[in-house]
Design an enzyme around this catalytic site. Sequence first.
Site, PDB file in Angstrom:
ATOM      1  N   ASP A   1      80.114  32.289 119.026  1.00  0.00           N
ATOM      2  CA  ASP A   1      81.116  33.348 119.169  1.00  0.00           C
ATOM      3  C   ASP A   1      82.251  33.238 118.147  1.00  0.00           C
ATOM      4  O   ASP A   1      83.335  33.773 118.358  1.00  0.00           O
ATOM      5  CB  ASP A   1      81.710  33.379 120.593  1.00  0.00           C
ATOM      6  CG  ASP A   1      80.646  33.535 121.659  1.00  0.00           C
ATOM      7  OD1 ASP A   1      79.589  34.102 121.344  1.00  0.00           O
ATOM      8  OD2 ASP A   1      80.880  33.098 122.796  1.00  0.00           O
ATOM      9  N   GLU A   2      82.010  32.554 117.064  1.00  0.00           N
ATOM     10  CA  GLU A   2      83.084  32.410 116.082  1.00  0.00           C
ATOM     11  C   GLU A   2      82.744  32.986 114.721  1.00  0.00           C
ATOM     12  O   GLU A   2      83.460  32.785 113.748  1.00  0.00           O
ATOM     13  CB  GLU A   2      83.485  30.932 115.966  1.00  0.00           C
ATOM     14  CG  GLU A   2      84.043  30.425 117.276  1.00  0.00           C
ATOM     15  CD  GLU A   2      84.758  29.100 117.159  1.00  0.00           C
ATOM     16  OE1 GLU A   2      84.807  28.530 116.052  1.00  0.00           O
ATOM     17  OE2 GLU A   2      85.266  28.645 118.193  1.00  0.00           O
TER      18      GLU A   2
END
Lengths: 277, 277, 277, 277
Positions: free
Chosen positions: B222-223
């Site tokens: 999620d980065e």
Amino acid sequence: MSCYILKIDCSDSKGLIYKISDILYKNDLNIEKNDEYVDAEIGKFFYRALISGEVNAQKVEKELRECMPKDVNISLAKKTKKNIIIMVTKESHCLGDLLLKNYSEELNANILAVVSNYDELKPLVDKFDIPYHCVSHENLNRAEHEEKVLAVLKQYDVDYIILAKYMRILSSDFVKHYEQKMINIHHSFLPAFIGANPYKQAFIRGVKIIGATAHFVNDNLDEGPIISQDVINVDHEFSWKDMQKAGKNVEKNVLSNAVELALEDRVFVHGNKTIIF
Amino acid sequence: MSCYILKIDCSDSKGLIYKISDILYKNDLNIEKNDEYVDAEIGKFFYRALISGEVNAQKVEKELRECMPKDVNISLAKKTKKNIIIMVTKESHCLGDLLLKNYSEELNANILAVVSNYDELKPLVDKFDIPYHCVSHENLNRAEHEEKVLAVLKQYDVDYIILAKYMRILSSDFVKHYEQKMINIHHSFLPAFIGANPYKQAFIRGVKIIGATAHFVNDNLDEGPIISQDVINVDHEFSWKDMQKAGKNVEKNVLSNAVELALEDRVFVHGNKTIIF
Amino acid sequence: MSCYILKIDCSDSKGLIYKISDILYKNDLNIEKNDEYVDAEIGKFFYRALISGEVNAQKVEKELRECMPKDVNISLAKKTKKNIIIMVTKESHCLGDLLLKNYSEELNANILAVVSNYDELKPLVDKFDIPYHCVSHENLNRAEHEEKVLAVLKQYDVDYIILAKYMRILSSDFVKHYEQKMINIHHSFLPAFIGANPYKQAFIRGVKIIGATAHFVNDNLDEGPIISQDVINVDHEFSWKDMQKAGKNVEKNVLSNAVELALEDRVFVHGNKTIIF
Amino acid sequence: MSCYILKIDCSDSKGLIYKISDILYKNDLNIEKNDEYVDAEIGKFFYRALISGEVNAQKVEKELRECMPKDVNISLAKKTKKNIIIMVTKESHCLGDLLLKNYSEELNANILAVVSNYDELKPLVDKFDIPYHCVSHENLNRAEHEEKVLAVLKQYDVDYIILAKYMRILSSDFVKHYEQKMINIHHSFLPAFIGANPYKQAFIRGVKIIGATAHFVNDNLDEGPIISQDVINVDHEFSWKDMQKAGKNVEKNVLSNAVELALEDRVFVHGNKTIIF
């Protein structure tokens, strides 16, 4: 080293960007940011650049003019504060927002004066040490009143006149003095609810969203080129007075936004539309 | 006459736009639309143009390469359909939206296949006559499962892999096969609520707005670089399941939007960010 | 234990909530959730509750009717799936969204049939095993065509007819068969851009926001009670075809939202307005 | 005839609405508007009503208390202006918006004073004839400074303290003096970007949307119950200073909105969440 703004519009032809960037390059200028748009349908080219370097504006303009189409409009000027006058009637929210933004130096503007047909807002304007001219319309017909307003405005050298909820309709005669220089906030999502009391109209129609529209003023009421719009949700619990209250935040934000765009020379007007970079 | 897309990025230096437009002009090509952006902080230049005319791609690329900084990346290619594979688990809303858009020819893509770790969505995919590969993860560890998935993917020549609610975490080893080629939809407004069950996290935190984020997949969960985000309002009446239901529309719209941007070659990735023209 | 929905509207008078909750309490029923609204201007009361417990609907309705104003409308029914028919012309996005939502059991509905004046969308509808009736309007006048459409519709016992981009104007005669039962999606932010090709109208007006409106159909084109609206930002780069494309997502989301509200009995219609709980 | 606001919260049990409306009805009072919410998960009931009629508050409260669960909280009071203090550091936009709204009588409040750790905003506050207390933190540790601030605050009988960009962290010791009475504006979309310089954090993360959050202050920095949030779109062209500038409008609107909700007694706090009617 100052920052300059170059704005060009002309009929479209091949190689315009090449020609512009060629001249800027040869004048040893740097393009910090540029935007262009071609309206293919009408064959029109729009260009805006932020330029840094030692700008000889006259020379650059001359060179540009020589290689661009004949109908070209060019402006090349240092980024400086614009002079504005704000016109109001009785409501304070749009005026107040502009006064505060100017006070905290967020607006690229000098507010030369506030002009109103009432004196209600004088105490607020006085707080910010800005001249307030009350030109009452009582016992005057439209032409007579506009003449008196014009006499006040003409004392100032003004770039833009901001109609921050000035609730009187302006005649074509008046408007032609400030073509593409007057920005109005209309309290509806145009072209819905043109004319008087749009919140009441919105209430009667039962809409689920209301809005506000900032636009340049032209001959036809509420039909000038739109600069900025925004909306908020409403529901069946909103009376038209609730809509009016909720709409104030939208109105002030939309007007401030449009004013900022104009003050930064980011708006082109063509026909009834705006191109915004 | 075909339309070509030119994408360039390199370290910034003076006159880049002039040099590019010079070469295009001399090759008798027309710039239909161009966008550029300089990230002044890191000294990086990004440029994208739609070009029409008789394009000799090899020649133009060579000429551009000769006059641009050494670290330049150039791509110049006809605008064509991209090949994509969609990966899913059990939820149909994002997949369905892409299938429908592709069916009505709104996506600039060929959907080569759908890959899932379950067979729930096979009947839906079958309706659209697209190959469905079910690669169950049962009784496999992560590495074993990913190897089997990879074996399926490698049968295809793919431009982008779309993770349309594929609910398994991918290892770095897997991701490195498709760097900047995998687009994921995360069901929160990143970087809020990283990780599992973001709607439950949002519910517990008592937020008044929830959202979704489409991003390229990189090593860190999620980065990756964010392509698109959107939000909707919620209130105290929303259980986390209500949020989950309401969020589905946002998820599918955000993912579709990101996919469309990528398919039209409008996205640059630099470090952990995207530049989108 | 089933969930019931109680809807009441009547002229306003003192103690209505007390009387309703008194009867429900004495019938040993639980109010899971209730909403009420009084339109003070017209003196009208609207009430909706989700009720659990052993409901004797006939008895409760009778007791309510005895203590409420004479003009009361009461409906008390188990929450069940509604029967709907979808009408379309050639565009698939709104239809497809409803088909998909129904397929994944997100809609509280049975889609009985799809009716169209063209056969373009038959292959899509066939995928979902739903009857497709093509009633061409060729060589028929409006009355003749509507008669044939009506003959098809009358085969079904329908709660709502969803006009999911059905592009023909319906006569008053037709509409009166399904008053407050037909939901239309109009591709503009009503009341802006009533009538044909609203995206072209929006383009010509140069607006900065476009939208869509779902409303009940009444006698006057695009003037029925509004259920749901939403908007997206556009700018000068949008041709009217770009607006049309971008608008599709808004159209399908707004229509789906309105349909869901109606299917859950959350909408009251009064005059030209909706009250939505 | 005055308008009263009745707020009730207690553990949920059967017939609460019946019991409340029964008592109001028998006291010959009219419910102008009421909202209720049951949090089924935690078994908690929340109720708010606007009441008109000849209210004997003591009697009504007593009767309510007798028939409600033991843990009930009841407040029944005439709708009057609340007393607030605004705390600031150096930025004027949130403060200015509240001062203007109060000046034009749009806020249901008396602004008793403005308290700051700097004197920058004194000239602005002086314009509106409101006491300005500068309590510098120079050469003081946190405890010493807070003690001096508290000494100022304690001179006033205050309903709410508004932290309108007060940029110092407050200790638990300080906060416990004003539990559920301090409203803070945080310049991010919480829980994203907790802590210092959220715009810089947002810039580094490359988000496409930024926001602001108004919340009650509790022991944990930026983790109190959220009242209101809003967002705006940003893109790769935004530096963190651009985000900061654009964010100001969102911050001031979100804070004003939260303050208005609190001033109208529309907010319940339970655990880490708010229920807003």
